[in-house]
Design a protein around this motif. Structure first.
Motif, PDB file in Angstrom:
ATOM      1  N   ASP A   1     -10.439 -27.738  -5.961  1.00 15.40           N
ATOM      2  CA  ASP A   1      -9.186 -27.554  -6.137  1.00 15.40           C
ATOM      3  C   ASP A   1      -8.491 -27.988  -7.403  1.00 15.40           C
ATOM      4  O   ASP A   1      -9.053 -28.975  -8.047  1.00 15.40           O
ATOM      5  CB  ASP A   1      -8.386 -28.551  -5.024  1.00 15.40           C
TER       6      ASP A   1
ATOM      7  N   LEU B   1      -6.169 -28.918 -10.791  1.00 15.58           N
ATOM      8  CA  LEU B   1      -4.953 -29.804 -10.955  1.00 15.58           C
ATOM      9  C   LEU B   1      -3.758 -29.291 -10.507  1.00 15.58           C
ATOM     10  O   LEU B   1      -3.383 -28.285 -11.215  1.00 15.58           O
ATOM     11  CB  LEU B   1      -4.852 -30.677 -12.231  1.00 15.58           C
TER      12      LEU B   1
ATOM     13  N   THR C   1      -5.878 -30.779  -3.006  1.00 14.14           N
ATOM     14  CA  THR C   1      -5.960 -32.334  -2.933  1.00 14.14           C
ATOM     15  C   THR C   1      -5.820 -32.712  -4.303  1.00 14.14           C
ATOM     16  O   THR C   1      -5.934 -34.117  -4.332  1.00 14.14           O
ATOM     17  CB  THR C   1      -7.243 -32.400  -2.291  1.00 14.14           C
ATOM     18  N   ARG C   2      -5.450 -31.835  -5.214  1.00 13.99           N
ATOM     19  CA  ARG C   2      -5.312 -32.517  -6.632  1.00 13.99           C
ATOM     20  C   ARG C   2      -3.863 -32.342  -7.129  1.00 13.99           C
ATOM     21  O   ARG C   2      -3.656 -32.066  -8.222  1.00 13.99           O
ATOM     22  CB  ARG C   2      -6.294 -31.642  -7.504  1.00 13.99           C
TER      23      ARG C   2
ATOM     24  N   ARG D   1      -7.000 -28.377 -16.739  1.00 14.41           N
ATOM     25  CA  ARG D   1      -7.853 -28.074 -15.863  1.00 14.41           C
ATOM     26  C   ARG D   1      -9.140 -27.709 -16.458  1.00 14.41           C
ATOM     27  O   ARG D   1     -10.378 -28.067 -15.629  1.00 14.41           O
ATOM     28  CB  ARG D   1      -7.263 -26.750 -15.151  1.00 14.41           C
TER      29      ARG D   1
ATOM     30  N   GLN E   1     -10.788 -30.894 -16.423  1.00 12.63           N
ATOM     31  CA  GLN E   1     -11.192 -31.306 -15.108  1.00 12.63           C
ATOM     32  C   GLN E   1     -12.506 -30.490 -14.693  1.00 12.63           C
ATOM     33  O   GLN E   1     -13.224 -31.349 -14.238  1.00 12.63           O
ATOM     34  CB  GLN E   1      -9.921 -30.927 -13.922  1.00 12.63           C
TER      35      GLN E   1
END
Length: 242
Positions: free
Chosen positions: A37, A39, A43-44, A59, A62
């Motif tokens: 997932d 950002l 869930t982020r 991202r 991430q």
């Protein structure tokens, strides 16, 4: 590169997450697939920067952190649309040594921003259904899928912080990414019947990339992997394995 993991980066529509984005194709690709997932979604959901390019860089960072945690030195990428595609391009610019090949879809966020923020100006199930309907070439072919996704993504789009994060992706921004600095081989996929982003966006993208290629998928809309899953998997496999 069959032994190199394939990182799947989902699109950027309201309420999206990795599972719902890649459900139709992830298990059909002959690679070890990693699908986080991104950002701002799933869930982020987090507060982030303003503007699509700043989010793309966040991202990319991430994904790099994910690769480090998993001990993945080199991966291949598939980036969908203005979230995953833009993150993929930002990652190629920031850390080209970590990516062998990349496939980006639907223009990868290199076209103009939409005139209106999708869904959140009218946050109803009907609005979500209409938003999702524009992503396929023929809604009647995918009626059950679109109905199911409407229920899932409507709930996810109304999670605390989701609207604020989404709206900030349309904010003021910095200078565009210099695509001529990206030396990784990139395949730009675009649906012939894309109602979100015209084919010309991917034509310009592929032409600007030093090692860019364009494949226009006949009969597909913005969701190439949903409208033409067999052709999508074939094109990805052939390009990644070349």
């Amino acid at each position: 590169m069959p032994d190199v993991p394939l990182v799947l980066l989902h699109g950027g529509g309201p309420g999206v997450d990795a599972v719902s984005n890649w459900a139709a194709t992830a298990n059909r690709l002959p690679f070890r697939c990693v699908a986080p997932d991104l950002l701002g979604f799933g869930t982020r959901i987090v507060e982030g920067p303003d503007g699509p390019r700043a989010w793309a860089r966040a991202r990319a960072d991430q994904v790099l952190a994910l690769l480090d945690r998993e001990g993945l030195e080199v991966v291949n990428l598939v980036g969908n649309s203005a979230a995953g595609g833009a993150a993929a391009l930002a990652l190629l610019a920031a850390a080209p040594e970590r990516v062998g090949r990349a496939v980006v879809m639907g223009g990868a966020g290199t076209g103009p921003l939409p005139a209106e923020v999708p869904f959140y100006d009218e946050p109803t199930k009907e609005s979500m259904r209409a938003t999702l309907g524009r992503l396929v070439a023929d809604e009647s072919v995918h009626r059950d899928l679109l109905d199911d996704l409407t229920r899932v993504r409507f709930d996810q789009a109304l999670r605390p912080g989701a609207e604020k994060a989404f709206r900030s992706m349309f904010g003021a921004d910095t200078a565009p990414l210099d695509l001529t600095t990206i030396t990784t081989p990139v395949l730009a996929l675009h649906g012939e019947r894309d109602r979100v982003s015209p084919v010309e966006v991917s034509e310009r993208l592929a032409a600007a990339l030093p090692h860019g290629r364009l494949a226009v998928v006949a009969g597909a809309g913005h969701w190439i992997h949903v409208d033409r899953p067999d052709e999508f998997c074939r094109l990805v496999e052939e390009f990644i394995s070349a």
